[in-house]
Design an enzyme around this catalytic site. Structure first.
Site, PDB file in Angstrom:
ATOM      1  N   SER A   8       0.841  -1.202   0.000  1.00 27.85           N
ATOM      2  CA  SER A   8       0.000   0.000   0.000  1.00 27.85           C
ATOM      3  C   SER A   8       0.873   1.247   0.000  1.00 27.85           C
ATOM      4  O   SER A   8       1.613   1.499   0.953  1.00 27.85           O
ATOM      5  CB  SER A   8      -0.901   0.021   1.229  1.00 27.85           C
ATOM      6  OG  SER A   8      -1.530   1.287   1.292  1.00 27.85           O
ATOM      7  N   HIS A  33      -1.229  -1.199  -4.264  1.00 30.50           N
ATOM      8  CA  HIS A  33      -2.487  -0.837  -3.601  1.00 30.50           C
ATOM      9  C   HIS A  33      -2.481   0.673  -3.375  1.00 30.50           C
ATOM     10  O   HIS A  33      -1.547   1.221  -2.793  1.00 30.50           O
ATOM     11  CB  HIS A  33      -2.614  -1.588  -2.278  1.00 30.50           C
ATOM     12  CG  HIS A  33      -3.944  -1.414  -1.619  1.00 30.50           C
ATOM     13  ND1 HIS A  33      -5.059  -2.123  -2.006  1.00 30.50           N
ATOM     14  CD2 HIS A  33      -4.338  -0.596  -0.617  1.00 30.50           C
ATOM     15  CE1 HIS A  33      -6.090  -1.756  -1.255  1.00 30.50           C
ATOM     16  NE2 HIS A  33      -5.673  -0.833  -0.398  1.00 30.50           N
ATOM     17  N   ASP A  35      -4.654   3.878  -2.006  1.00 27.60           N
ATOM     18  CA  ASP A  35      -5.768   4.243  -1.122  1.00 27.60           C
ATOM     19  C   ASP A  35      -6.195   5.683  -1.347  1.00 27.60           C
ATOM     20  O   ASP A  35      -5.410   6.607  -1.131  1.00 27.60           O
ATOM     21  CB  ASP A  35      -5.318   4.098   0.337  1.00 27.60           C
ATOM     22  CG  ASP A  35      -5.157   2.645   0.739  1.00 27.60           C
ATOM     23  OD1 ASP A  35      -6.136   1.897   0.626  1.00 27.60           O
ATOM     24  OD2 ASP A  35      -4.038   2.268   1.155  1.00 27.60           O
ATOM     25  N   MET A  37      -8.729   8.584  -0.108  1.00 30.01           N
ATOM     26  CA  MET A  37      -9.579   8.969   1.036  1.00 30.01           C
ATOM     27  C   MET A  37     -10.019  10.409   0.869  1.00 30.01           C
ATOM     28  O   MET A  37      -9.216  11.266   0.487  1.00 30.01           O
ATOM     29  CB  MET A  37      -8.770   8.865   2.328  1.00 30.01           C
ATOM     30  CG  MET A  37      -8.159   7.507   2.551  1.00 30.01           C
ATOM     31  SD  MET A  37      -7.142   7.545   4.027  1.00 30.01           S
ATOM     32  CE  MET A  37      -6.553   5.849   4.059  1.00 30.01           C
ATOM     33  N   HIS A  66      -8.315   1.562  -4.161  1.00 28.93           N
ATOM     34  CA  HIS A  66      -9.308   1.344  -3.102  1.00 28.93           C
ATOM     35  C   HIS A  66      -9.932   2.698  -2.764  1.00 28.93           C
ATOM     36  O   HIS A  66      -9.269   3.555  -2.186  1.00 28.93           O
ATOM     37  CB  HIS A  66      -8.559   0.723  -1.902  1.00 28.93           C
ATOM     38  CG  HIS A  66      -9.351   0.623  -0.641  1.00 28.93           C
ATOM     39  ND1 HIS A  66      -8.765   0.341   0.571  1.00 28.93           N
ATOM     40  CD2 HIS A  66     -10.678   0.768  -0.370  1.00 28.93           C
ATOM     41  CE1 HIS A  66      -9.681   0.314   1.520  1.00 28.93           C
ATOM     42  NE2 HIS A  66     -10.855   0.576   0.970  1.00 28.93           N
ATOM     43  N   MET A  68     -12.047   5.088  -0.747  1.00 21.70           N
ATOM     44  CA  MET A  68     -12.714   5.358   0.534  1.00 21.70           C
ATOM     45  C   MET A  68     -13.308   6.751   0.425  1.00 21.70           C
ATOM     46  O   MET A  68     -12.868   7.699   1.084  1.00 21.70           O
ATOM     47  CB  MET A  68     -11.687   5.269   1.674  1.00 21.70           C
ATOM     48  CG  MET A  68     -11.284   3.837   1.997  1.00 21.70           C
ATOM     49  SD  MET A  68      -9.750   3.749   2.930  1.00 21.70           S
ATOM     50  CE  MET A  68      -8.593   3.709   1.583  1.00 21.70           C
ATOM     51  N   MET A 137     -11.948  -5.364   4.960  1.00 24.91           N
ATOM     52  CA  MET A 137     -11.155  -4.479   5.818  1.00 24.91           C
ATOM     53  C   MET A 137     -10.850  -5.206   7.127  1.00 24.91           C
ATOM     54  O   MET A 137     -11.755  -5.708   7.800  1.00 24.91           O
ATOM     55  CB  MET A 137     -11.915  -3.187   6.138  1.00 24.91           C
ATOM     56  CG  MET A 137     -12.069  -2.208   4.989  1.00 24.91           C
ATOM     57  SD  MET A 137     -10.558  -1.787   4.089  1.00 24.91           S
ATOM     58  CE  MET A 137      -9.476  -1.179   5.383  1.00 24.91           C
ATOM     59  N   PHE A 143      -6.676   4.997   7.985  1.00 27.81           N
ATOM     60  CA  PHE A 143      -5.291   5.209   8.408  1.00 27.81           C
ATOM     61  C   PHE A 143      -4.463   3.941   8.229  1.00 27.81           C
ATOM     62  O   PHE A 143      -4.989   2.834   8.388  1.00 27.81           O
ATOM     63  CB  PHE A 143      -5.244   5.608   9.889  1.00 27.81           C
ATOM     64  CG  PHE A 143      -6.027   6.863  10.172  1.00 27.81           C
ATOM     65  CD1 PHE A 143      -5.450   8.114   9.987  1.00 27.81           C
ATOM     66  CD2 PHE A 143      -7.350   6.784  10.576  1.00 27.81           C
ATOM     67  CE1 PHE A 143      -6.186   9.274  10.213  1.00 27.81           C
ATOM     68  CE2 PHE A 143      -8.094   7.935  10.799  1.00 27.81           C
ATOM     69  CZ  PHE A 143      -7.513   9.187  10.622  1.00 27.81           C
ATOM     70  N   GLY A 145      -1.104   1.681   9.574  1.00 24.56           N
ATOM     71  CA  GLY A 145      -0.429   1.447  10.853  1.00 24.56           C
ATOM     72  C   GLY A 145      -1.328   1.059  12.009  1.00 24.56           C
ATOM     73  O   GLY A 145      -0.908   1.137  13.163  1.00 24.56           O
ATOM     74  N   ASP A 175      -7.033  -6.229   3.962  1.00 24.38           N
ATOM     75  CA  ASP A 175      -6.358  -4.932   4.016  1.00 24.38           C
ATOM     76  C   ASP A 175      -6.411  -4.336   5.423  1.00 24.38           C
ATOM     77  O   ASP A 175      -7.484  -4.051   5.943  1.00 24.38           O
ATOM     78  CB  ASP A 175      -7.074  -4.003   3.018  1.00 24.38           C
ATOM     79  CG  ASP A 175      -6.461  -2.616   2.920  1.00 24.38           C
ATOM     80  OD1 ASP A 175      -5.364  -2.407   3.467  1.00 24.38           O
ATOM     81  OD2 ASP A 175      -7.093  -1.754   2.291  1.00 24.38           O
ATOM     82  N   GLY A 176      -5.220  -4.141   6.001  1.00 20.06           N
ATOM     83  CA  GLY A 176      -5.115  -3.454   7.282  1.00 20.06           C
ATOM     84  C   GLY A 176      -4.421  -4.300   8.328  1.00 20.06           C
ATOM     85  O   GLY A 176      -4.891  -5.384   8.676  1.00 20.06           O
ATOM     86  N   GLY A 197       0.956  -2.068   4.130  1.00 15.60           N
ATOM     87  CA  GLY A 197       1.506  -0.720   4.017  1.00 15.60           C
ATOM     88  C   GLY A 197       2.693  -0.531   4.924  1.00 15.60           C
ATOM     89  O   GLY A 197       3.852  -0.652   4.503  1.00 15.60           O
ATOM     90  N   SER A 198       2.421  -0.282   6.205  1.00 16.66           N
ATOM     91  CA  SER A 198       3.537   0.010   7.101  1.00 16.66           C
ATOM     92  C   SER A 198       4.479  -1.176   7.262  1.00 16.66           C
ATOM     93  O   SER A 198       5.688  -0.974   7.412  1.00 16.66           O
ATOM     94  CB  SER A 198       3.046   0.516   8.453  1.00 16.66           C
ATOM     95  OG  SER A 198       1.849  -0.072   8.816  1.00 16.66           O
TER      96      SER A 198
HETATM   97  C1  DX5 Z   1      -6.509   1.748   5.444  1.00 17.59           C
HETATM   98  C2  DX5 Z   1      -6.050   1.430   4.053  1.00 17.59           C
HETATM   99  C3  DX5 Z   1      -4.966   0.455   3.986  1.00 17.59           C
HETATM  100  C4  DX5 Z   1      -3.694   0.906   4.644  1.00 17.59           C
HETATM  101  C5  DX5 Z   1      -3.068  -0.320   5.221  1.00 17.59           C
HETATM  102  O1  DX5 Z   1      -7.659   2.493   5.378  1.00 17.59           O
HETATM  103  O2  DX5 Z   1      -7.129   0.918   3.280  1.00 17.59           O
HETATM  104  O3  DX5 Z   1      -4.709   0.025   2.655  1.00 17.59           O
HETATM  105  O4  DX5 Z   1      -2.793   1.529   3.763  1.00 17.59           O
HETATM  106  O5  DX5 Z   1      -2.007   0.075   5.986  1.00 17.59           O
HETATM  107  P1  DX5 Z   1      -1.291  -0.909   7.010  1.00 17.59           P
HETATM  108  O6  DX5 Z   1      -0.819  -2.093   6.231  1.00 17.59           O
HETATM  109  O7  DX5 Z   1      -0.208  -0.066   7.568  1.00 17.59           O
HETATM  110  O8  DX5 Z   1      -2.338  -1.307   8.030  1.00 17.59           O
HETATM  111 ZN    ZN Z   2      -6.659   0.028   1.294  1.00 13.84          ZN
END
Ligand code: DX5
Ligand code: ZN
Length: 217
Positions: A8, A33, A35, A37, A66, A68, A137, A143, A145, A175-176, A197-198
Site C-alpha cells: 500500500s 495498492h 488508497d 480517502m 481502493h 474510501m 477491511m 489510516f 499502521g 487490508d489493514g 503498508g507500514s
Molecule cells: C486503510 C487502508 C490500507 C492501509 C493499510 O484504510 O485501506 O490500505 O494503507 O495500511 P497498514 O498495512 O499499515 O495497516
Molecule cells: Zn486500502
C-alpha cells in the site's frame, strides 16, 4: 493459486515516491495498492488523480485502487482515466452497488467491493456473483499502521464458504494490519491478496519484506 501481494503506497515516503514505486516494480509484489480517502467517508484525506497518474506513468504492475470516498459513482471514469486497473468501492457508500460494479466492469477494470469490519460478510451475498474480488477491511479504514482485527479470520472463513457456492473465481483481499507475522495464517484461511503498508515501507528492507510476504514459510 499463489496469493498476490499488494504493497500500500499510503505508507510510502511521498518525498521520494518515485524510488518507492520503482522499488515495488523491482520486487516480488503483484499489485500496487492505492488508497484514496476523501475526508468525508473516512476521517482522513490521502491523494487524488494527479498523483495516481504520476504513479501510473512509471508503475509496471497493475494499480489496485481502493476508494474510501462518498459518492464514488461520480468518479469511476476519472479513476480509469488516471490509471486504475482494479477499482473497489465500499459496500457502505453505494446505494446502487450492482450498477456501480457494472460500470466499473464496463470501463474495463476489475471490480471489487469493500466491506468494513463491523458489517457481516453475508450482506455481500447478492453482489458476490458479479464482482471480481472482495476487499475485507481488517482495520477501520482511514489510516495506515493500525492493529489487525482478529475477527477477520472468521470473516474470511465465511466468505470462502460463500465463494464456493456463488463465485468460485472470486478473489479475497485483506487490508489493514497485515504483516509478516499474520500473513501465513491469512493465506491459509483463504486470503488470495494481502495488502501491506507500514509492514513494508517501515521495514528496514522493504524488498526483503515483500519477498517474505510472497514466499511465506
Ligand atoms: C486503510 C487502508 C490500507 C492501509 C493499510 O484504510 O485501506 O490500505 O494503507 O495500511 P497498514 O498495512 O499499515 O495497516
Ligand atoms: Zn486500502
Amino acid at each position: 493459486m499463489q496469493h498476490l501481494v499488494a504493497p500500500s503506497l499510503l505508507a510510502a515516503n511521498f518525498l521520494r515516491l518515485e524510488q518507492d514505486v520503482l522499488m515495488v516494480n523491482d520486487s516480488h509484489a503483484d499489485l500496487f495498492h492505492v488508497d484514496v480517502m476523501d475526508g468525508h467517508f473516512v476521517p482522513n484525506i490521502s491523494f487524488g488523480f494527479s498523483i495516481i497518474k504520476q504513479i501510473k506513468s512509471i508503475a509496471r504492475k497493475p494499480l489496485d485502487v481502493h476508494l474510501m470516498i462518498s459518492n464514488p459513482d461520480q468518479y469511476l471514469k476519472a479513476f480509469k482515466d488516471a490509471g486504475a486497473d482494479w477499482l473497489s468501492v465500499h459496500y457502505e457508500t453505494c446505494p446502487h452497488l450492482h450498477r456501480s460494479i457494472q460500470q466499473i466492469k464496463e470501463l474495463g477494470m476489475k471490480a471489487g467491493v469493500v466491506i468494513n469490519p463491523h458489517n457481516n460478510v453475508e450482506l455481500l451475498q447478492g453482489i458476490l456473483p458479479h464482482v471480481d474480488y472482495v476487499l475485507l477491511m481488517s482495520v477501520n479504514p482511514g489510516f495506515g499502521g493500525q492493529s489487525f482485527i482478529e475477527s477477520t479470520y472468521g470473516r474470511i472463513r465465511t466468505l470462502k464458504e460463500m465463494k464456493k457456492q456463488l463465485n468460485p473465481d472470486l478473489l479475497i483481499e485483506v487490508d489493514g494490519g497485515v504483516d509478516t507475522l499474520n500473513a501465513a495464517k491469512l493465506v491459509k484461511k483463504g486470503a488470495d491478496i494481502i495488502v501491506a503498508g507500514s509492514a513494508v515501507f517501515q521495514s528496514a528492507n522493504p524488498l526483503d519484506t515483500i519477498k517474505r510476504l510472497k514466499y511465506l514459510t
